[in-house]
Design a protein around this motif. Structure first.
Motif, PDB file in Angstrom:
ATOM      1  N   PHE A 108       0.821  -1.342   0.055  1.00  8.45           N
ATOM      2  CA  PHE A 108      -0.347  -0.376   0.043  1.00  8.45           C
ATOM      3  C   PHE A 108       0.580   1.368   0.103  1.00  8.45           C
ATOM      4  N   ALA A 109       0.150   1.754  -1.261  1.00 14.42           N
ATOM      5  CA  ALA A 109       1.464   3.520  -0.872  1.00 14.42           C
ATOM      6  C   ALA A 109       0.483   4.269  -0.396  1.00 14.42           C
ATOM      7  N   THR A 110       0.662   5.257   0.767  1.00 13.13           N
ATOM      8  CA  THR A 110       0.031   6.429   1.285  1.00 13.13           C
ATOM      9  C   THR A 110       0.138   7.817   1.035  1.00 13.13           C
ATOM     10  N   MET A 111      -0.596   8.230   0.709  1.00 15.36           N
ATOM     11  CA  MET A 111      -0.106   9.996   0.680  1.00 15.36           C
ATOM     12  C   MET A 111      -0.810  10.573   1.796  1.00 15.36           C
ATOM     13  N   PRO A 112      -0.642  11.321   3.221  1.00 18.13           N
ATOM     14  CA  PRO A 112      -1.317  11.885   3.594  1.00 18.13           C
ATOM     15  C   PRO A 112      -2.020  12.958   2.779  1.00 18.13           C
ATOM     16  N   GLU A 113      -1.486  13.801   1.752  1.00 14.01           N
ATOM     17  CA  GLU A 113      -2.105  14.655   0.972  1.00 14.01           C
ATOM     18  C   GLU A 113      -1.200  14.930  -0.460  1.00 14.01           C
ATOM     19  N   SER A 114      -1.536  15.237  -1.250  1.00 20.07           N
ATOM     20  CA  SER A 114      -1.418  15.937  -2.319  1.00 20.07           C
ATOM     21  C   SER A 114      -1.152  17.535  -3.097  1.00 20.07           C
TER      22      SER A 114
END
Length: 101
Positions: A15-21
């Motif tokens: 899983f690749a997670t980003m808190p925002e973009s």
């Protein structure tokens, strides 16, 4: 809103997670697949590859595009943040339409 992308390759899942973009990518799951994905992203063409190598934040759209290019659409699922990808896609289309880079 965060973005969470599932990457499946055979029996491996990461899983690749980003808190925002834009943001940094936080990985979890199968270590071998994560290592392979990071290696692949390090050598991707375009913004995500450059940003990954230089340690700069990347966008969720660039990340998703690079993963689909490397692993195929059937192996990449956006679990959270579809609206962020859609927004970034519209922004890119508008920039391309105007001819601004």
């Amino acid at each position: 809103m965060s973005v969470k992308i599932e990457l499946k390759y055979g029996s491996e899942i990461a899983f690749a997670t980003m808190p925002e973009s834009p943001s940094v990518v936080i990985w979890s799951g199968n270590e071998d697949l994560i290592e392979d994905a990071e290696f692949t992203l390090d050598f991707s063409y375009g913004a995500v590859g450059h940003n990954y190598v230089s340690g700069v934040e990347t966008t969720a759209l660039d990340l998703a595009t690079a993963l689909v290019h490397s692993y195929g659409q059937e192996n990449v699922n956006v679990l959270e943040g579809v609206n962020i990808l859609e927004k970034e896609e519209k922004e890119v289309a508008e920039i391309e339409k105007k001819g601004v880079t």
